[in-house]
Design a protein around this motif. Structure first.
Motif, PDB file in Angstrom:
ATOM      1  N   VAL A  16      -3.046   6.415 -19.293  1.00  0.00           N
ATOM      2  CA  VAL A  16      -3.441   7.136 -18.076  1.00  0.00           C
ATOM      3  C   VAL A  16      -3.264   6.250 -16.844  1.00  0.00           C
ATOM      4  N   LEU A  17      -3.705   4.999 -16.934  1.00  0.00           N
ATOM      5  CA  LEU A  17      -3.588   4.072 -15.806  1.00  0.00           C
ATOM      6  C   LEU A  17      -2.131   3.899 -15.389  1.00  0.00           C
ATOM      7  N   VAL A  18      -1.253   3.644 -16.353  1.00  0.00           N
ATOM      8  CA  VAL A  18       0.152   3.400 -16.044  1.00  0.00           C
ATOM      9  C   VAL A  18       0.865   4.689 -15.652  1.00  0.00           C
ATOM     10  N   PHE A  19       0.576   5.775 -16.356  1.00  0.00           N
ATOM     11  CA  PHE A  19       1.260   7.031 -16.056  1.00  0.00           C
ATOM     12  C   PHE A  19       0.980   7.485 -14.629  1.00  0.00           C
ATOM     13  N   PHE A  20      -0.270   7.462 -14.226  1.00  0.00           N
ATOM     14  CA  PHE A  20      -0.602   7.925 -12.882  1.00  0.00           C
ATOM     15  C   PHE A  20      -0.354   6.846 -11.828  1.00  0.00           C
ATOM     16  N   GLY A  21      -0.675   5.585 -12.144  1.00  0.00           N
ATOM     17  CA  GLY A  21      -0.465   4.512 -11.179  1.00  0.00           C
ATOM     18  C   GLY A  21       1.005   4.272 -10.892  1.00  0.00           C
ATOM     19  N   VAL A  22       1.766   3.967 -11.941  1.00  0.00           N
ATOM     20  CA  VAL A  22       3.202   3.750 -11.768  1.00  0.00           C
ATOM     21  C   VAL A  22       3.884   5.065 -11.408  1.00  0.00           C
ATOM     22  N   GLY A  23       3.414   6.163 -12.000  1.00  0.00           N
ATOM     23  CA  GLY A  23       3.992   7.472 -11.693  1.00  0.00           C
ATOM     24  C   GLY A  23       3.863   7.841 -10.230  1.00  0.00           C
ATOM     25  N   SER A  24       2.799   7.375  -9.572  1.00  0.00           N
ATOM     26  CA  SER A  24       2.631   7.678  -8.147  1.00  0.00           C
ATOM     27  C   SER A  24       3.725   7.029  -7.323  1.00  0.00           C
ATOM     28  N   ALA A  25       4.241   5.890  -7.793  1.00  0.00           N
ATOM     29  CA  ALA A  25       5.332   5.212  -7.091  1.00  0.00           C
ATOM     30  C   ALA A  25       6.685   5.813  -7.441  1.00  0.00           C
ATOM     31  N   VAL A  26       6.862   6.184  -8.707  1.00  0.00           N
ATOM     32  CA  VAL A  26       8.165   6.662  -9.175  1.00  0.00           C
ATOM     33  C   VAL A  26       8.347   8.153  -8.931  1.00  0.00           C
ATOM     34  N   LEU A  27       7.349   8.955  -9.266  1.00  0.00           N
ATOM     35  CA  LEU A  27       7.481  10.409  -9.206  1.00  0.00           C
ATOM     36  C   LEU A  27       7.073  10.993  -7.860  1.00  0.00           C
ATOM     37  N   ALA A  28       5.989  10.462  -7.271  1.00  0.00           N
ATOM     38  CA  ALA A  28       5.533  10.989  -5.981  1.00  0.00           C
ATOM     39  C   ALA A  28       6.223  10.319  -4.811  1.00  0.00           C
ATOM     40  N   GLY A  29       6.490   9.009  -4.950  1.00  0.00           N
ATOM     41  CA  GLY A  29       7.222   8.287  -3.917  1.00  0.00           C
ATOM     42  C   GLY A  29       6.552   8.333  -2.569  1.00  0.00           C
ATOM     43  N   GLY A  30       7.357   8.484  -1.497  1.00  0.00           N
ATOM     44  CA  GLY A  30       6.840   8.460  -0.130  1.00  0.00           C
ATOM     45  C   GLY A  30       5.864   9.567   0.170  1.00  0.00           C
ATOM     46  N   GLY A  31       5.878  10.649  -0.629  1.00  0.00           N
ATOM     47  CA  GLY A  31       5.009  11.770  -0.355  1.00  0.00           C
ATOM     48  C   GLY A  31       3.544  11.478  -0.539  1.00  0.00           C
ATOM     49  N   ILE A  32       3.204  10.365  -1.221  1.00  0.00           N
ATOM     50  CA  ILE A  32       1.796  10.069  -1.469  1.00  0.00           C
ATOM     51  C   ILE A  32       1.241   9.077  -0.447  1.00  0.00           C
ATOM     52  N   GLY A  33       2.085   8.534   0.394  1.00  0.00           N
ATOM     53  CA  GLY A  33       1.646   7.527   1.348  1.00  0.00           C
ATOM     54  C   GLY A  33       0.832   8.115   2.488  1.00  0.00           C
ATOM     55  N   ILE A  34       0.052   7.281   3.147  1.00  0.00           N
ATOM     56  CA  ILE A  34      -0.728   7.695   4.312  1.00  0.00           C
ATOM     57  C   ILE A  34      -0.206   6.907   5.510  1.00  0.00           C
ATOM     58  N   ALA A  35       0.680   7.529   6.244  1.00  0.00           N
ATOM     59  CA  ALA A  35       1.258   6.909   7.444  1.00  0.00           C
ATOM     60  C   ALA A  35       1.954   5.587   7.138  1.00  0.00           C
ATOM     61  N   ASP A  36       2.508   5.439   5.941  1.00  0.00           N
ATOM     62  CA  ASP A  36       3.295   4.253   5.643  1.00  0.00           C
ATOM     63  C   ASP A  36       4.462   4.662   4.743  1.00  0.00           C
ATOM     64  N   SER A  37       5.619   4.173   5.069  1.00  0.00           N
ATOM     65  CA  SER A  37       6.830   4.643   4.406  1.00  0.00           C
ATOM     66  C   SER A  37       6.925   4.223   2.960  1.00  0.00           C
ATOM     67  N   ILE A  38       6.260   3.163   2.557  1.00  0.00           N
ATOM     68  CA  ILE A  38       6.379   2.713   1.173  1.00  0.00           C
ATOM     69  C   ILE A  38       5.140   3.062   0.345  1.00  0.00           C
ATOM     70  N   SER A  39       4.330   3.946   0.838  1.00  0.00           N
ATOM     71  CA  SER A  39       3.252   4.552   0.042  1.00  0.00           C
ATOM     72  C   SER A  39       2.190   3.583  -0.455  1.00  0.00           C
ATOM     73  N   ILE A  40       1.990   2.479   0.217  1.00  0.00           N
ATOM     74  CA  ILE A  40       1.056   1.466  -0.284  1.00  0.00           C
ATOM     75  C   ILE A  40      -0.349   2.031  -0.455  1.00  0.00           C
ATOM     76  N   THR A  41      -0.827   2.743   0.527  1.00  0.00           N
ATOM     77  CA  THR A  41      -2.202   3.255   0.469  1.00  0.00           C
ATOM     78  C   THR A  41      -2.376   4.241  -0.674  1.00  0.00           C
ATOM     79  N   GLY A  42      -1.467   5.197  -0.777  1.00  0.00           N
ATOM     80  CA  GLY A  42      -1.581   6.207  -1.826  1.00  0.00           C
ATOM     81  C   GLY A  42      -1.477   5.628  -3.216  1.00  0.00           C
ATOM     82  N   ILE A  43      -0.518   4.727  -3.427  1.00  0.00           N
ATOM     83  CA  ILE A  43      -0.344   4.110  -4.737  1.00  0.00           C
ATOM     84  C   ILE A  43      -1.573   3.275  -5.101  1.00  0.00           C
ATOM     85  N   SER A  44      -2.094   2.544  -4.132  1.00  0.00           N
ATOM     86  CA  SER A  44      -3.273   1.700  -4.367  1.00  0.00           C
ATOM     87  C   SER A  44      -4.460   2.541  -4.820  1.00  0.00           C
ATOM     88  N   PHE A  45      -4.699   3.642  -4.130  1.00  0.00           N
ATOM     89  CA  PHE A  45      -5.824   4.497  -4.498  1.00  0.00           C
ATOM     90  C   PHE A  45      -5.593   5.200  -5.832  1.00  0.00           C
TER      91      PHE A  45
END
Length: 248
Positions: free
Chosen positions: A13-42
């Motif tokens: 679950v940790l890897v699927f959703f954590g890494v998946g947020s970077a691979v599958l969601a990409g920039g769409g999960i970010g909060i005002a940052d192009s590389i999605s740092i905030t969204g991936i971190s949360f």
């Protein structure tokens, strides 16, 4: 065996959703940052919170060989338990990475793993902030040690069990907010092994750091907890404390 299976599922679950947020969601999960740092971190932090409150009573929800290393050094689990936890955590991470890979490559737009990667950890030119190896090593050791100090404190007899999962999840979020541009943030050998198995190349050649540094950090966190918080050495704790996995 039940606790080992719980660790495999929790790490998945940790890897699927954590890494998946970077691979599958990409920039769409970010909060005002192009590389999605905030969204991936949360996403990583929330995944830990979810697992802490769902499987914590079964296995302690380590989800990470470095966390299990800290527990071992702190006298909270046996060497045999550590080995079982590490194996099943790694299996869960590899299965999660495989699932992400299958999903990413089965889309209308396709997916080039050579150019896009799979959320693997790394350092150096063309990776994140292009930090050198020494910076990557120091960050992983320090961040993992801090992570373990928090985990061991909040899951101790004097900790607040009701808030433990939240504190751990927020700490992991904090670590990712700083570390994503440094190493992609590992602090977890299993999390690093999974994606590296499918990316290969540089990800595999640099994998040693994301196994060695977090394990050193985990052990250091266990030592700091015993020496500075409880006032006892790991050897003293092992002699006086029943060896068992903690519950959140």
């Amino acid at each position: 065996m039940r606790k080992y299976i719980a660790e495999a599922i929790g790490t998945f679950v940790l890897v699927f959703f954590g890494v998946g947020s970077a691979v599958l969601a990409g920039g769409g999960i970010g909060i005002a940052d192009s590389i999605s740092i905030t969204g991936i971190s949360f996403t990583f932090g929330i995944s830990v919170v979810a697992m802490a409150y769902s499987i914590g009573q079964i296995s302690g929800a380590h989800l990470n060989p470095a966390v299990s290393m800290g527990m071992l050094v702190a006298g909270r689990m046996t060497l045999k338990e550590f080995g079982g936890y590490a194996v099943f955590q790694t299996v869960g991470a590899i299965v999660a990475a495989a699932t992400i890979y299958i999903m990413a490559t089965n889309s209308a737009g396709g997916y080039d793993i050579a150019s896009n990667g799979l959320g693997q950890n790394g350092w150096g030119p063309d990776y994140g902030g292009e930090f050198f190896m020494i910076s990557a090593f120091l960050f992983e050791v320090i961040a993992t040690a801090v992570f373990l100090v928090v985990i061991l404190a909040v899951t101790s007899e004097t900790g607040n069990a009701a808030m433990a999962g939240l504190a751990i999840g927020l700490t992991l979020t904090m670590i990712h907010l700083v570390g994503i541009t440094v190493t992609g943030t590992s602090v977890n050998p299993a999390r690093s092994i999974g994606p590296a198995m499918f990316v290969g190349g540089t990800a595999l050649s640099q994998l040693w750091l994301f196994i060695v540094a977090p394990l050193i950090g985990g052990a250091l966190g266990g030592i700091l907890h015993q020496a500075r918080i409880t006032g006892t050495s790991p050897a003293d704790a092992a002699a006086s404390t029943p060896l068992a996995s903690p519950d959140l």
